[in-house]
Scaffold this active site. Structure first.
Site, PDB file in Angstrom:
ATOM      1  N   GLU A 258       0.829  -1.205   0.000  1.00 34.86           N
ATOM      2  CA  GLU A 258       0.000   0.000   0.000  1.00 34.86           C
ATOM      3  C   GLU A 258       0.866   1.259   0.000  1.00 34.86           C
ATOM      4  OE1 GLU A 258      -2.628  -0.202   3.379  1.00 34.86           O
ATOM      5  OE2 GLU A 258      -2.991  -2.316   2.959  1.00 34.86           O
TER       6      GLU A 258
ATOM      7  N   CYS B 143       3.244   8.309   1.646  1.00 38.71           N
ATOM      8  CA  CYS B 143       3.623   7.312   2.650  1.00 38.71           C
ATOM      9  C   CYS B 143       3.902   6.002   1.920  1.00 38.71           C
ATOM     10  CB  CYS B 143       2.481   7.142   3.649  1.00 38.71           C
ATOM     11  SG  CYS B 143       2.813   5.879   4.890  1.00 38.71           S
TER      12      CYS B 143
ATOM     13  N   CYS C 220       5.423  -7.674   7.639  1.00 39.13           N
ATOM     14  CA  CYS C 220       6.342  -7.166   8.653  1.00 39.13           C
ATOM     15  C   CYS C 220       6.567  -8.243   9.709  1.00 39.13           C
ATOM     16  CB  CYS C 220       5.729  -5.915   9.295  1.00 39.13           C
ATOM     17  SG  CYS C 220       6.835  -5.082  10.453  1.00 39.13           S
TER      18      CYS C 220
ATOM     19  N   CYS D 100       3.831  -5.741  16.253  1.00 35.08           N
ATOM     20  CA  CYS D 100       3.178  -4.772  17.148  1.00 35.08           C
ATOM     21  C   CYS D 100       1.688  -5.101  17.268  1.00 35.08           C
ATOM     22  CB  CYS D 100       3.354  -3.344  16.626  1.00 35.08           C
ATOM     23  SG  CYS D 100       5.078  -2.835  16.524  1.00 35.08           S
TER      24      CYS D 100
ATOM     25  N   CYS E 146      -1.045  -3.116  15.161  1.00 36.65           N
ATOM     26  CA  CYS E 146      -0.748  -2.816  13.761  1.00 36.65           C
ATOM     27  C   CYS E 146      -1.274  -3.886  12.818  1.00 36.65           C
ATOM     28  CB  CYS E 146       0.761  -2.659  13.586  1.00 36.65           C
ATOM     29  SG  CYS E 146       1.237  -2.280  11.899  1.00 36.65           S
TER      30      CYS E 146
ATOM     31  N   GLY F  20       5.811  -2.442   6.844  1.00 36.88           N
ATOM     32  CA  GLY F  20       7.194  -2.902   6.979  1.00 36.88           C
ATOM     33  C   GLY F  20       8.040  -2.055   7.906  1.00 36.88           C
ATOM     34  N   GLU F  21       9.215  -2.577   8.207  1.00 33.63           N
ATOM     35  CA  GLU F  21      10.157  -1.891   9.090  1.00 33.63           C
ATOM     36  C   GLU F  21      11.375  -1.480   8.247  1.00 33.63           C
ATOM     37  OE1 GLU F  21      10.659  -0.590  12.168  1.00 33.63           O
ATOM     38  OE2 GLU F  21      12.689  -0.273  11.418  1.00 33.63           O
TER      39      GLU F  21
ATOM     40  N   SER G 184      10.539   6.038   9.745  1.00 33.81           N
ATOM     41  CA  SER G 184       9.961   5.632  11.025  1.00 33.81           C
ATOM     42  C   SER G 184      10.401   4.218  11.378  1.00 33.81           C
ATOM     43  CB  SER G 184       8.435   5.699  10.911  1.00 33.81           C
ATOM     44  OG  SER G 184       7.833   5.293  12.102  1.00 33.81           O
TER      45      SER G 184
ATOM     46  N   SER H  26       8.907   4.917  16.869  1.00 34.70           N
ATOM     47  CA  SER H  26       7.582   4.521  17.360  1.00 34.70           C
ATOM     48  C   SER H  26       7.721   4.060  18.801  1.00 34.70           C
ATOM     49  CB  SER H  26       7.036   3.392  16.486  1.00 34.70           C
ATOM     50  OG  SER H  26       6.937   3.840  15.162  1.00 34.70           O
ATOM     51  N   LEU H  27       7.379   4.936  19.689  1.00 32.74           N
ATOM     52  CA  LEU H  27       7.596   4.644  21.119  1.00 32.74           C
ATOM     53  C   LEU H  27       6.345   4.000  21.726  1.00 32.74           C
ATOM     54  CD1 LEU H  27       9.766   4.974  23.281  1.00 32.74           C
ATOM     55  CD2 LEU H  27       8.828   7.226  23.794  1.00 32.74           C
ATOM     56  N   HIS H  28       5.257   4.704  21.718  1.00 31.97           N
ATOM     57  CA  HIS H  28       3.927   4.209  22.127  1.00 31.97           C
ATOM     58  C   HIS H  28       3.776   3.854  23.595  1.00 31.97           C
ATOM     59  CE1 HIS H  28       3.111   4.419  17.935  1.00 31.97           C
ATOM     60  NE2 HIS H  28       3.672   3.288  17.595  1.00 31.97           N
TER      61      HIS H  28
ATOM     62  N   ASN I 204      -5.565   3.999  15.096  1.00 37.27           N
ATOM     63  CA  ASN I 204      -6.556   3.502  14.135  1.00 37.27           C
ATOM     64  C   ASN I 204      -7.042   2.154  14.627  1.00 37.27           C
ATOM     65  OD1 ASN I 204      -6.644   5.410  11.858  1.00 37.27           O
ATOM     66  ND2 ASN I 204      -4.453   4.990  11.834  1.00 37.27           N
TER      67      ASN I 204
ATOM     68  N   CYS J  32      -2.032   2.108   7.364  1.00 37.59           N
ATOM     69  CA  CYS J  32      -1.370   1.088   6.565  1.00 37.59           C
ATOM     70  C   CYS J  32      -1.784  -0.333   6.916  1.00 37.59           C
ATOM     71  CB  CYS J  32       0.128   1.229   6.731  1.00 37.59           C
ATOM     72  SG  CYS J  32       0.624   1.178   8.445  1.00 37.59           S
TER      73      CYS J  32
END
Ligand code: SAH
Length: 345
Positions: free
Chosen positions: A92, A105, A112, A116, A119, A159-160, A191, A214-216, A291, A332
């Protein structure tokens, strides 16, 4: 197998062109067609002779992506593409409009490995890395299809990026090369979920891009519960890498923090976050209303503004990210999977 022209840097292309007995300057002409004029086929490269194009055609290919689905938001100018890669895999790409221009983006992997909890991209596992040309083509095909020109890029799709380090670096080299597209890396954000070795390797390159982490969650306990990567690299290690990154590059780091109701949107979390990030100032906290995805019952926090105020009162620089493309599930990973299910079901 024919070689992929778009993944070659100018010096590599020059070596290929001279190896087939052509003059070196032809490489630059071709490179300009590929990266400046968005040529989708050799037949478009009109200042190259038919004989040369024929010769190139026998050895090389300009790969394409096919638009499998395209969703256009009725709320804003967001467009989400589901692209099919040459081997039939899908990723995407999301085109967004901000006041400063269009931003794209892009995805860096098919699927991935990072797992997470919140995600959608990771749910069906990992398939493969994207090549440098597949990264670039998300830009070129989107510009061709939409007729809009892209001024900035965020590596925040599926993806990472630091798990596909070499291809992402090659992509950045191609994207920013002056003889080609010439995009300043100041207009690129990368990111990561926090791969410490990757952050250190990236710091060594001293690129002008913005690193988003990406801490979260602000503690190991809370972070490990939603991000498995935290069991590999704990928060202290991660923050250490961020410090080294800042010291090396002088670029302030942006931390992403997806607010999930009842998980990480309370006062105590805000306090812990301030304690954690204050020593790293100047940095920036990007609060993202999470999301909601089907598989998990994570709910979007209604506390965004209040959480932001707590952070700014505590001396951190924090903003709430605007939601774009809300009606087309522009976040995503969701479209790739929906589409797969449609196909299978
Ligand atoms: N793997 C990289 C880049 C891709 S994800 C990374 O982890 O940073 C891009 C951003 O979207 C990350 O901050 C990620 O944590 C976040 N994200 C993933 N799922 C989300 C969701 N459901 N809601 C809000 N943000 C999400």
């Amino acid at each position: 197998m024919k070689q992929d022209l778009l993944s070659l840097s100018l010096p590599e292309l020059e070596a290929e062109i001279t190896a087939i007995g052509e003059q070196k300057f032809r490489a630059r002409q071709l490179y300009e067609w590929l990266h400046r004029k968005n040529a989708a086929s050799l037949s478009e490269c009109t200042n190259l002779s038919a004989a040369l194009r024929q010769k190139l055609d026998e050895r090389f290919i300009i790969p394409r992506l096919t638009v499998r689905r395209k969703l256009e938001s009725a709320l804003d100018r967001t467009v989400k593409y589901l692209y099919e890669l040459p081997d039939g895999e899908r990723v995407e790409t999301v085109l967004m409009e901000y006041h400063h221009g269009n931003s794209l983006c892009i995805s860096t992997q098919v699927g991935c490995k990072m797992g997470c909890a919140f995600c959608a991209s990771t749910k069906a596992g990992f398939v493969r890395n994207l090549s440098p040309s597949e990264l670039l083509l998300q830009l070129y095909e989107t510009e061709r299809d939409s007729g809009r020109s892209v001024g900035s890029i965020v590596l925040m799709g599926i993806g990472e990026p630091l798990d596909n380090f070499d291809n992402v670096m090659k992509f950045l080299e191609l994207l920013s090369s002056e003889e080609g597209r010439g995009m300043s890396l100041r207009h690129v954000s990368l990111s990561t979920c926090g791969l410490v070795e990757g952050i250190d390797r990236l710091a060594e390159k001293k690129l002008g891009l913005t690193l988003s982490v990406s801490l979260h969650a602000p503690t190991d306990e809370k972070r490990s519960a939603i991000m498995p990567v935290n069991r590999r690299y704990g928060i202290n290690e991660l923050i250490g890498a961020c410090k080294r990154y800042f010291d090396k590059t002088g670029r302030r780091i942006s931390f992403e923090f997806a607010l999930i109701e009842g998980v990480n949107d309370d006062r105590e979390t805000a306090r812990e976050l301030i304690r954690l990030l204050k020593p790293l100032s100047p940095c920036h906290v990007n609060l993202i209303p999470v999301n909601e995805i089907r598989e998990r019952d994570f709910r979007r926090s209604a506390n965004g503004k209040a959480f932001q105020t707590m952070l700014t009162d505590g001396g951190l620089n924090a903003t709430v990210r605007r939601t774009l493309g809300a009606d087309i599930s522009a976040a995503c990973g969701q479209l790739r999977r929906d589409h797969g299910e449609e196909k299978n079901g």
